[in-house]
Scaffold this active site. Sequence first.
Site, mmCIF file in Angstrom:
data_model
loop_
_atom_site.group_PDB
_atom_site.id
_atom_site.type_symbol
_atom_site.label_atom_id
_atom_site.label_comp_id
_atom_site.label_asym_id
_atom_site.label_seq_id
_atom_site.Cartn_x
_atom_site.Cartn_y
_atom_site.Cartn_z
ATOM 1 N N MET A 155 27.590 12.793 -41.702
ATOM 2 C CA MET A 155 28.649 13.747 -41.276
ATOM 3 C C MET A 155 27.928 14.551 -40.450
ATOM 4 O O MET A 155 26.985 15.541 -40.870
ATOM 5 C CB MET A 155 29.480 14.568 -42.153
ATOM 6 C CG MET A 155 30.262 15.516 -41.946
ATOM 7 S SD MET A 155 31.370 15.873 -43.242
ATOM 8 C CE MET A 155 30.048 16.608 -44.579
ATOM 9 N N HIS A 454 26.138 23.357 -50.225
ATOM 10 C CA HIS A 454 26.659 22.124 -49.439
ATOM 11 C C HIS A 454 28.123 22.112 -49.521
ATOM 12 O O HIS A 454 29.194 22.739 -50.157
ATOM 13 C CB HIS A 454 26.454 21.084 -50.666
ATOM 14 C CG HIS A 454 25.283 20.014 -50.156
ATOM 15 N ND1 HIS A 454 24.587 19.287 -50.986
ATOM 16 C CD2 HIS A 454 25.178 19.641 -48.751
ATOM 17 C CE1 HIS A 454 23.791 18.738 -50.295
ATOM 18 N NE2 HIS A 454 24.117 18.635 -49.051
ATOM 19 N N GLU A 455 28.884 21.655 -48.248
ATOM 20 C CA GLU A 455 30.205 21.280 -48.063
ATOM 21 C C GLU A 455 31.092 22.852 -47.999
ATOM 22 O O GLU A 455 32.065 22.780 -48.694
ATOM 23 C CB GLU A 455 30.754 20.389 -49.008
ATOM 24 C CG GLU A 455 30.072 19.121 -48.891
ATOM 25 C CD GLU A 455 30.017 18.603 -47.471
ATOM 26 O OE1 GLU A 455 30.995 18.837 -46.706
ATOM 27 O OE2 GLU A 455 28.962 17.789 -47.223
ATOM 28 N N GLY A 456 30.371 23.982 -47.659
ATOM 29 C CA GLY A 456 31.072 25.072 -47.807
ATOM 30 C C GLY A 456 30.625 26.062 -48.960
ATOM 31 O O GLY A 456 30.642 25.758 -50.094
ATOM 32 N N HIS A 461 35.395 28.845 -49.640
ATOM 33 C CA HIS A 461 36.349 28.182 -50.353
ATOM 34 C C HIS A 461 37.165 29.322 -50.930
ATOM 35 O O HIS A 461 38.604 29.044 -51.304
ATOM 36 C CB HIS A 461 35.730 27.421 -51.544
ATOM 37 C CG HIS A 461 35.163 26.045 -50.906
ATOM 38 N ND1 HIS A 461 35.858 25.172 -50.569
ATOM 39 C CD2 HIS A 461 33.763 25.691 -50.555
ATOM 40 C CE1 HIS A 461 35.113 23.990 -49.856
ATOM 41 N NE2 HIS A 461 33.837 24.505 -50.072
#
Length: 602
Positions: A155, A454-456, A461
């Site tokens: 990604m 990782h991933e935000g 969030h």
Amino acid sequence: MVPLIDFLIHEWLDVDELLTRPRFAQHSRGSIDDLVTAASDIAGTYFEPAHRPSDLVEPYVAGDVAVLPEQTRAAWNAYRDFGFLAAAHDEEHGGMQVPRVADLATRAIFHASAASVSPALLTDANASLILKHGTEVQKRVFAETELIGRWTGTMAMSESQAGSSLSDVATRATPDGEDFQDDPLGHRYRVVGQKMWISNGENDLGENIIHLVLAKIPGPDGTVDPSTRGLSLFIVPKFVVDEDARIVERNDVTLVGLNHKLGMRGTANTALAFGDGGHEPGGRRGAIGYLVGEPGRGLAQMFHMMNAARTEIGLLGAAVGFAGFAVSLDYAKQRHQGRHPQAVGKVADSPQVAIVEHADVKRMLLAQKAFAEGALSLCLYAARLLDEQQTGEPADAARATRLLEILTPVVKSWPAEWCLEANSLAIQVLGGAGYTRDFPVEQYWRDQRLNMIHEGTHAIHGLDLLGRKVLLDDGALLADLHTVVNATGVAARTAGLVAEADDLLAAWSHVRETTDAAWSTGDPRDALANATPYLQGFGHVVVAWILLDVAVAASRSRHSEAPGKLAAMRYFYAYELPKIGAWLDVAGRREPLCRDLPLSEL
């Protein structure tokens, strides 16, 4: 970990009921148990031996390839050859149609054995996105070839100047000549730009690497939409292939360098250049990329991959937290030091005791157990919702979708934060030994630390949860969550867990009241200044609910894991749930300090 998984998927999440549905008809309880056993065997044989080498022998660059340790390649090959990569996918795409809850249960075992070894996380998510949004040819050539493990996937979103601010993405894609619409693999573009922090952006595990790249398409006047609405998604392979998945030539994708990290060092984390002229296919500038779906839909499509990755990051956090707990529990049972308090003054007559008998060591072990098991249970619950979304009756599937929407920020962030604390406590239980490389707990902590980014990050969030999810459809997602939390409270009272049921429902009321208070002025600046504390309080209440729901199942079970489920829940309610006021209260009163503080006072 296998007994815990057995309890959670069979005694709590009722995977047996799932197996009565047409999609899973070829599976039985026995075949699911065999799958979990196979995962445990392969993890023990290949992944555990790769854990320490993946940390000590970092990937290195040879030519334009990132070379991984031999143990990592052996683990990947075993994982791939068994078929775990495609396990949950449709049979027509080479999968086994295993329930997602069972699929994620096996992945937890691999993550606990060697967190940074397998690139399956992004390869699966990459293939899943193409199966969801790609053309039939793209599905066959790219997704199916990834799912058999011939190729790996990435990604590619982040850029050094953009980070999480995706509207600032500078990568551009322009049509590749007048015939760009005639390529059987999709509308063909030339992609130019640089991407950063790409996990497994280069590796020596497969024949090809398939990058999913966010880029903007300039208009006729050369301008681009400055917002995220201008983002499109492209399949950019390291090697250009034909419609039969045969390699044709090197694409213009160049490894700029490797990022050297605190932990997860076995993953080749890369900086990549697209279209820098190092490998110009056809003698023209730019890496060849194929448009996925419609222009301008890139971010919406990428969220399909991101949300899958977020659940997997939560699972990774839970698994690493559990690994640290298992090591520290074993150590505490064997390490003898000190005596019981009643033996003070009678040292000569009193033998030393195992440190597990000391109250404070029990506290640290119980904390790890509650954090790791709460996190794992939460992630498997999310996987069960994915199964319900795919195979349930329409109303149940719709509710599962809404619950997934509101729980995903917690599924990603809570395990990352609190299983890091669990790993820290594992080091503490081992004392000075925990701070050495003689034991794996220090590596668990370092590997875990990345999951909070990782991933935000938590901030992203928190903003998503308080700024969007709780408001969607006039609070319908929050109302669905209220329904299941309340149902657990009712079931807990029936099971004799009355005090805990009362505590849960009171805590949930606090969340609802805080949500209303945060938005009482209607000004996002007021509400969102404390979105992260709100997420922390919200997450603790969600995990309290999950642990109580698991405890209800344990109260009626004779499974060997049942007593431990009640102990983990009781610890959390006694020591952790009371903390929520510190987080929720600042969100509820819309504390302005951090928003308004002058920079001169920092």
